[in-house]
Motif scaffolding. Structure first.
Motif, PDB file in Angstrom:
ATOM      1  N   VAL A   1      21.403 -14.903 -45.087  1.00  0.00           N
ATOM      2  CA  VAL A   1      21.988 -15.335 -46.357  1.00  0.00           C
ATOM      3  C   VAL A   1      23.482 -15.055 -46.259  1.00  0.00           C
ATOM      4  N   SER A   2      24.204 -15.286 -47.334  1.00  0.00           N
ATOM      5  CA  SER A   2      25.635 -14.966 -47.325  1.00  0.00           C
ATOM      6  C   SER A   2      26.007 -14.200 -48.588  1.00  0.00           C
TER       7      SER A   2
ATOM      8  N   GLY B   1      31.128 -15.061 -48.608  1.00  0.00           N
ATOM      9  CA  GLY B   1      30.659 -16.021 -47.617  1.00  0.00           C
ATOM     10  C   GLY B   1      30.211 -15.435 -46.299  1.00  0.00           C
ATOM     11  N   LEU B   2      30.468 -14.146 -46.058  1.00  0.00           N
ATOM     12  CA  LEU B   2      30.040 -13.564 -44.786  1.00  0.00           C
ATOM     13  C   LEU B   2      28.521 -13.623 -44.666  1.00  0.00           C
ATOM     14  N   PRO B   3      28.021 -13.968 -43.489  1.00  0.00           N
ATOM     15  CA  PRO B   3      26.564 -13.968 -43.307  1.00  0.00           C
ATOM     16  C   PRO B   3      26.048 -12.550 -43.125  1.00  0.00           C
ATOM     17  N   VAL B   4      24.890 -12.287 -43.672  1.00  0.00           N
ATOM     18  CA  VAL B   4      24.176 -11.033 -43.453  1.00  0.00           C
ATOM     19  C   VAL B   4      22.704 -11.375 -43.254  1.00  0.00           C
ATOM     20  N   GLU B   5      22.005 -10.498 -42.581  1.00  0.00           N
ATOM     21  CA  GLU B   5      20.580 -10.697 -42.328  1.00  0.00           C
ATOM     22  C   GLU B   5      19.789  -9.763 -43.224  1.00  0.00           C
ATOM     23  N   ILE B   6      18.909 -10.314 -44.051  1.00  0.00           N
ATOM     24  CA  ILE B   6      18.019  -9.476 -44.862  1.00  0.00           C
ATOM     25  C   ILE B   6      16.862  -9.042 -43.969  1.00  0.00           C
ATOM     26  N   VAL B   7      16.698  -7.721 -43.834  1.00  0.00           N
ATOM     27  CA  VAL B   7      15.649  -7.188 -42.969  1.00  0.00           C
ATOM     28  C   VAL B   7      14.535  -6.496 -43.749  1.00  0.00           C
TER      29      VAL B   7
ATOM     30  N   TRP C   1      16.380  -5.101 -54.583  1.00  0.00           N
ATOM     31  CA  TRP C   1      17.361  -4.688 -53.589  1.00  0.00           C
ATOM     32  C   TRP C   1      16.987  -5.255 -52.235  1.00  0.00           C
ATOM     33  N   ARG C   2      18.009  -5.595 -51.451  1.00  0.00           N
ATOM     34  CA  ARG C   2      17.803  -6.158 -50.121  1.00  0.00           C
ATOM     35  C   ARG C   2      18.513  -5.300 -49.086  1.00  0.00           C
ATOM     36  N   ARG C   3      17.750  -4.884 -48.062  1.00  0.00           N
ATOM     37  CA  ARG C   3      18.359  -4.164 -46.938  1.00  0.00           C
ATOM     38  C   ARG C   3      18.929  -5.224 -46.007  1.00  0.00           C
ATOM     39  N   ILE C   4      20.225  -5.127 -45.750  1.00  0.00           N
ATOM     40  CA  ILE C   4      20.902  -6.141 -44.942  1.00  0.00           C
ATOM     41  C   ILE C   4      21.455  -5.523 -43.663  1.00  0.00           C
ATOM     42  N   ARG C   5      21.687  -6.389 -42.693  1.00  0.00           N
ATOM     43  CA  ARG C   5      22.356  -6.010 -41.438  1.00  0.00           C
ATOM     44  C   ARG C   5      23.537  -6.953 -41.273  1.00  0.00           C
ATOM     45  N   ASP C   6      24.697  -6.411 -40.917  1.00  0.00           N
ATOM     46  CA  ASP C   6      25.863  -7.272 -40.706  1.00  0.00           C
ATOM     47  C   ASP C   6      26.008  -7.606 -39.220  1.00  0.00           C
ATOM     48  N   SER C   7      27.039  -8.370 -38.887  1.00  0.00           N
ATOM     49  CA  SER C   7      27.217  -8.846 -37.510  1.00  0.00           C
ATOM     50  C   SER C   7      27.518  -7.727 -36.521  1.00  0.00           C
ATOM     51  N   GLU C   8      27.894  -6.566 -37.020  1.00  0.00           N
ATOM     52  CA  GLU C   8      28.160  -5.424 -36.146  1.00  0.00           C
ATOM     53  C   GLU C   8      26.949  -4.506 -36.023  1.00  0.00           C
ATOM     54  N   GLY C   9      25.862  -4.836 -36.743  1.00  0.00           N
ATOM     55  CA  GLY C   9      24.640  -4.049 -36.662  1.00  0.00           C
ATOM     56  C   GLY C   9      24.494  -2.988 -37.734  1.00  0.00           C
ATOM     57  N   ALA C  10      25.489  -2.826 -38.603  1.00  0.00           N
ATOM     58  CA  ALA C  10      25.416  -1.829 -39.672  1.00  0.00           C
ATOM     59  C   ALA C  10      24.420  -2.296 -40.736  1.00  0.00           C
ATOM     60  N   GLU C  11      23.662  -1.368 -41.307  1.00  0.00           N
ATOM     61  CA  GLU C  11      22.674  -1.701 -42.318  1.00  0.00           C
ATOM     62  C   GLU C  11      22.920  -0.936 -43.603  1.00  0.00           C
ATOM     63  N   GLY C  12      22.586  -1.559 -44.719  1.00  0.00           N
ATOM     64  CA  GLY C  12      22.702  -0.947 -46.027  1.00  0.00           C
ATOM     65  C   GLY C  12      21.998  -1.818 -47.052  1.00  0.00           C
ATOM     66  N   TRP C  13      22.088  -1.431 -48.326  1.00  0.00           N
ATOM     67  CA  TRP C  13      21.357  -2.107 -49.407  1.00  0.00           C
ATOM     68  C   TRP C  13      22.311  -2.802 -50.373  1.00  0.00           C
TER      69      TRP C  13
ATOM     70  N   TRP D   1      26.638 -16.114 -34.854  1.00  0.00           N
ATOM     71  CA  TRP D   1      25.857 -15.049 -35.481  1.00  0.00           C
ATOM     72  C   TRP D   1      25.664 -15.480 -36.928  1.00  0.00           C
ATOM     73  N   GLY D   2      24.401 -15.628 -37.318  1.00  0.00           N
ATOM     74  CA  GLY D   2      24.075 -16.087 -38.662  1.00  0.00           C
ATOM     75  C   GLY D   2      22.992 -17.143 -38.621  1.00  0.00           C
ATOM     76  N   VAL D   3      22.512 -17.445 -37.438  1.00  0.00           N
ATOM     77  CA  VAL D   3      21.408 -18.381 -37.240  1.00  0.00           C
ATOM     78  C   VAL D   3      20.590 -17.865 -36.052  1.00  0.00           C
ATOM     79  N   TYR D   4      19.265 -17.978 -36.173  1.00  0.00           N
ATOM     80  CA  TYR D   4      18.389 -17.480 -35.093  1.00  0.00           C
ATOM     81  C   TYR D   4      18.347 -18.462 -33.939  1.00  0.00           C
ATOM     82  N   PRO D   5      18.084 -17.969 -32.729  1.00  0.00           N
ATOM     83  CA  PRO D   5      17.911 -18.876 -31.586  1.00  0.00           C
ATOM     84  C   PRO D   5      16.790 -19.873 -31.882  1.00  0.00           C
TER      85      PRO D   5
END
Length: 188
Positions: free
Chosen positions: A56-57, A83-89, A95-107, A179-183
């Motif tokens: 998502v973004s 607009g930055l993409p983040v991955e909801i994990v 609340w959504r736990r997200i991961r950014d392009s550097e691998g950092a995670e938070g809510w 980074w922001g789309v799966y293979p």
């Protein structure tokens, strides 16, 4: 017929028992540690009914990322660009736990996220520029050169190439460079 002595039969039974337990578990462990590849192979459904993981973004320019799901948790860092993409994990209530392009995670609270798809061009790349093509494929003609870490709008992906827009220029880039789309993910 030669019968094995009791001690040797017991050793064989123990070995067979161990192998019947260890081999399937070794395969399961290898599968669990395998890279995610195609999204559908590792997708689950979260409490929201939407797939996990998913990209998502960010909706706004200032978003607090918290150490846990709730306003009572400390702010771990602040995103400062919409607009930055983040991955909801993971999901917990709203609340959504997200991961950014550097691998950092938070809510992040769910209403601060958008389904709009964006991507970051090769944040891992050491190249000065990467080719944005007029058509999908290495011979697709040059539309523009983009720098790594540039934010792009994701228009569509065919599993190999993605059509993106940046600063009013639309072109195609290899999906593996985003980074922001799966293979192999298809985005319409």
């Amino acid at each position: 017929m030669n019968a094995l002595p009791v001690r040797e039969r017991l050793a064989v039974l123990c070995l067979v028992g161990f192998l019947s337990f260890a081999v399937p578990h070794a395969h399961a462990a290898a599968d669990a540690g395998a890279p995610s590849g195609i999204q559908a192979a590792t997708t689950q459904t979260g409490p929201s009914g939407l797939p996990l993981p998913r990209f998502v973004s960010l909706k706004s320019d200032r978003i607090n990322v918290r150490a846990g799901p709730g306003q009572d948790h400390r702010v771990a860092w602040i995103f400062a660009k919409a607009g930055l993409p983040v991955e909801i994990v993971a999901e917990y209530e709203n609340w959504r736990r997200i991961r950014d392009s550097e691998g950092a995670e938070g809510w992040i609270f769910h209403s601060l996220l958008s389904g709009r798809r964006t991507a970051i061009v090769a944040p891992w790349s050491e190249e000065d520029t990467l080719a944005l093509r007029r058509n999908p494929g290495e011979n697709g003609g040059l539309a523009a050169l983009v720098e790594p870490k540039v934010l792009v709008d994701l228009n569509k992906c065919d599993g190999t190439w993605c059509r993106v827009t940046v600063n009013g220029v639309t072109g195609w880039i290899a999906q593996e460079m985003l980074w922001g789309v799966y293979p192999k993910e298809i985005v319409d």
